[in-house]
Design an enzyme around this catalytic site. Sequence first.
Site, PDB file in Angstrom:
ATOM      1  N   GLU A  46     -11.595   3.845   6.611  1.00 34.75           N
ATOM      2  CA  GLU A  46     -10.566   4.795   7.041  1.00 34.75           C
ATOM      3  C   GLU A  46     -11.260   6.034   7.606  1.00 34.75           C
ATOM      4  O   GLU A  46     -11.041   6.417   8.750  1.00 34.75           O
ATOM      5  CB  GLU A  46      -9.665   5.169   5.862  1.00 34.75           C
ATOM      6  N   ASP A  60       2.135   6.994   1.938  1.00 35.18           N
ATOM      7  CA  ASP A  60       2.679   8.126   1.163  1.00 35.18           C
ATOM      8  C   ASP A  60       4.030   8.534   1.758  1.00 35.18           C
ATOM      9  O   ASP A  60       4.131   9.559   2.448  1.00 35.18           O
ATOM     10  CB  ASP A  60       1.727   9.319   1.206  1.00 35.18           C
ATOM     11  N   HIS A  64       0.877  -1.186   0.000  1.00 35.22           N
ATOM     12  CA  HIS A  64       0.000   0.000   0.000  1.00 35.22           C
ATOM     13  C   HIS A  64       0.906   1.224   0.000  1.00 35.22           C
ATOM     14  O   HIS A  64       1.262   1.769   1.041  1.00 35.22           O
ATOM     15  CB  HIS A  64      -0.940   0.013   1.206  1.00 35.22           C
TER      16      HIS A  64
END
EC number: 3.5.4.4
Length: 332
Positions: free
Chosen positions: A200, A279, A12
């Site tokens: 989320e 990220d 991910h």
Amino acid sequence: MIDTRLPLTDIHRHLDGNIRAQTILDLGRQFNLSLPAATLESLIPHVQVTANEPDLVSFLSKLDWGVKVLASLDACRRVAFENIEDAARNGLHYVELRFSPGYMAMTHNLPVEGVVEAVIEGVREGCKAFNVQARLIGIMSRTFGESACLQELEGLLAHRDHITAVDLAGDELGFPGSLFLSHFNRARDAGWHITVHAGEAAGPESIWQAIRELGAERIGHGVKAVEDRALMDFLAEQRIGIESCLTSNIQTSTVASLVQHPLKTFLEHGVLATLNTDDPAVQGVDIIHEYNVAAPQAGLSREQIRQAQINGLEIAFLTPSEKQALRELVAG
């Protein structure tokens, strides 16, 4: 805490959330673009999380400068190549890079299909140069609506043989999965795997919807699953993987603290949960930090961390023979 005898994966990881600050500066200068700062040091607070954001949408705004400098397809190819270089530096053997071609294209009106092709090319070149295995996951950015997601889907389908899976990401509360049923029907018809950001920002019902209506085989984040015992049982029994991103969930204020993160509970319940970055450039972390710092702070034992590492390959979008070959390669 990383077991060097096992493959290290990151499944991910947003390619467009891992654009180096130096690259943003370089491309800004190359294309004579207006940036919020003129030096690397002063740019970093604009493109990297320096304090926890109040919510997911605020966090996502930090990604914007990375795509605002993508003024050419070659710039897209460059950041894809650098993503593989970063993966190699982190010691990753296998990485699944997900990207939203529409998001990358939008600032400078690049052709979506061209962005997909440029990313494929950059990743291919990177894998050859740095001896890393990678697969690509195409994202439909729900935040931009159904029509924009359809454009992304069309661009991805034009290169379907180079795309392994499709994902739905962005504003989960404002754009529920029910808006994208036809998109996912086409994705499944293309033979792609399905992973969905769910649970989320929204609750367990979003995860149920991703599985039942969109065909999700894996769930991105999925932290709200712990609120539904039946869902936890279902995830474990059906071997639906959870792509956990510890630091990210704290920085987006999805979870209040690492101690409260559900990853430990997932593993105790037999859910195939994994450790990933999300990220990296925006967060200022790497996969080593997630294993050596974040996971212990989240209460995981050494054996649980090892299990998460095993799960990373177990739920990867690879064939059984590809997984076994990777195990043998690392074992030497």
